[in-house]
Design a protein around this motif. Structure first.
Motif, PDB file in Angstrom:
ATOM      1  N   ASN A 209     -44.551  20.494 -23.037  1.00 47.48           N
ATOM      2  CA  ASN A 209     -45.381  19.287 -22.876  1.00 47.48           C
ATOM      3  C   ASN A 209     -44.563  18.032 -23.209  1.00 47.48           C
ATOM      4  O   ASN A 209     -44.926  17.229 -24.055  1.00 47.48           O
ATOM      5  N   MET A 210     -43.441  17.899 -22.534  1.00 44.93           N
ATOM      6  CA  MET A 210     -42.526  16.782 -22.783  1.00 44.93           C
ATOM      7  C   MET A 210     -43.104  15.468 -22.271  1.00 44.93           C
ATOM      8  O   MET A 210     -43.875  15.436 -21.313  1.00 44.93           O
ATOM      9  N   ASP A 211     -42.754  14.372 -22.968  1.00 41.97           N
ATOM     10  CA  ASP A 211     -43.200  13.049 -22.552  1.00 41.97           C
ATOM     11  C   ASP A 211     -42.015  12.081 -22.595  1.00 41.97           C
ATOM     12  O   ASP A 211     -40.862  12.494 -22.780  1.00 41.97           O
ATOM     13  N   ASP A 212     -42.302  10.794 -22.434  1.00 46.15           N
ATOM     14  CA  ASP A 212     -41.225   9.792 -22.347  1.00 46.15           C
ATOM     15  C   ASP A 212     -40.424   9.657 -23.643  1.00 46.15           C
ATOM     16  O   ASP A 212     -39.305   9.133 -23.636  1.00 46.15           O
ATOM     17  N   ASP A 213     -40.992  10.116 -24.774  1.00 44.91           N
ATOM     18  CA  ASP A 213     -40.278  10.032 -26.053  1.00 44.91           C
ATOM     19  C   ASP A 213     -39.227  11.126 -26.199  1.00 44.91           C
ATOM     20  O   ASP A 213     -38.386  11.068 -27.101  1.00 44.91           O
ATOM     21  N   ASP A 214     -39.315  12.132 -25.361  1.00 43.89           N
ATOM     22  CA  ASP A 214     -38.381  13.254 -25.443  1.00 43.89           C
ATOM     23  C   ASP A 214     -37.120  12.947 -24.635  1.00 43.89           C
ATOM     24  O   ASP A 214     -37.173  12.826 -23.407  1.00 43.89           O
TER      25      ASP A 214
ATOM     26  N   LYS B 132     -48.904  17.948 -27.974  1.00 45.97           N
ATOM     27  CA  LYS B 132     -47.449  17.982 -27.853  1.00 45.97           C
ATOM     28  C   LYS B 132     -46.845  19.258 -28.426  1.00 45.97           C
ATOM     29  O   LYS B 132     -45.835  19.755 -27.926  1.00 45.97           O
TER      30      LYS B 132
ATOM     31  N   ARG C   1     -37.371  18.027 -31.518  1.00 48.31           N
ATOM     32  CA  ARG C   1     -38.795  17.935 -31.829  1.00 48.31           C
ATOM     33  C   ARG C   1     -39.032  18.468 -33.234  1.00 48.31           C
ATOM     34  O   ARG C   1     -38.610  19.574 -33.566  1.00 48.31           O
TER      35      ARG C   1
END
Length: 301
Positions: free
Chosen positions: A231-236, A107, A219
């Motif tokens: 590298n973004m994901d669903d938490d971002d 991440k 972040r």
């Protein structure tokens, strides 16, 4: 006849111009490291004052991570076209493709540290014996240890114990075969000095230095520009914020600050009141207490 008002900015400018001319006089193949940030942009203005109407006695060198702010690259290309100087681009992506640098994963992956590999290869390829940079002593404690002429060994590495004395503005550029020197003409400037000089000289900057609306994520407690490089994901969670950037680097490690300062006078006021250094917005400096010094010892800027 009125007496000329020689203020502190004139003194800083005169010192930097003297250093740039010393580089031209002492080295055979110097280069100016250009990031598109305010400090390297200031160096370009100083080089114009040092060498115009002639051409610069060195090319500009940009180490391109491939993860730069679009506004910075646009500014770089427009500036180079305007001043008519040579630009050499070292590509981190090429270093990765050739297996010389390994792309980080996870991440918090960033290409910032990979610039060292590309920089050292670029120095070797073009046989540069001096690289002019925009680092300042007020930025970070490792940079405060630097001399203005800072010798790097044949492997491009920096040893703070090998620093040479610099008395009475006498700069020693003598090096052994394979060594090179990093030169920092604005070492004695502060962030506020740079901004006051930019204001005085009416120097244009990339738009990201001024407050603007931008999609961001949070972040590690920092506001980062929303980007596929993160590298973004669903938490971002992406939110629109009015921000600006105090320093310019790889998008994966350069944080923004919330700000309404969209004019240079407002920025100077904001910096004057800030209790956080500009490097406080660089994620790469937070890896460890000695993160910058470790990178410098390996050949970083």
């Amino acid at each position: 006849m009125s007496e000329y008002n020689f203020d502190y900015l004139d003194e800083l400018e005169a010192e930097a111009i003297h250093i740039l001319r010393e580089v031209a006089g002492q080295f055979e193949k110097p280069a100016l490291l250009f990031s598109g940030g305010k400090d390297s942009i200031t160096l370009v203005r100083l080089a114009e004052k040092a060498f115009r109407p002639g051409k610069f006695p060195f090319p500009l060198v940009h180490i391109d991570t491939g993860h730069n702010f679009e506004e910075t690259i646009k500014y770089r290309d427009e500036m180079v076209a305007r001043i008519g100087e040579k630009l050499i681009i070292g590509s981190v992506q090429q270093s990765i493709n050739e297996g010389k640098a390994i792309e980080q994963t996870g991440k918090n992956a960033s290409r910032n540290a990979l610039q060292t590999v590309t920089l050292l290869d670029t120095i070797l390829e073009h046989k540069f014996d001096a690289c002019i940079g925009g680092a300042r002593r007020d930025e970070e404690k490792a940079r405060a240890k630097e001399r203005i002429f800072s010798v790097r060994d044949e492997f491009g590495q920096w040893d703070p114990k090998r620093q040479r004395p610099e008395l009475w503005n006498i700069y020693n550029g003598k090096i052994h075969k394979g060594e090179n020197v990093r030169v920092f003409p604005i070492s004695n400037w502060t962030e506020l000095d740079v901004w006051n000089y930019i204001r005085r000289e009416n120097i244009a900057l990339p738009s990201i230095y001024f407050a603007h609306q931008r999609d961001c994520i949070t972040r590690n407690g920092q506001l980062m520009a929303a980007s596929p490089f993160l590298n973004m994901d669903d938490d971002d969670i992406v939110v629109s914020k009015k921000v600006r950037f105090r320093t310019v680097g790889d998008m994966s490690c350069t944080a923004a600050v919330e700000s309404d300062a969209d004019l240079i006078d407002d920025i100077i006021q904001e910096i004057s009141e800030s209790k956080i250094s500009e490097r406080g917005a660089r994620m790469d400096d937070k890896v460890s207490e000695a993160a910058m010094e470790d990178r410098k010892k390996g050949g970083y800027f």
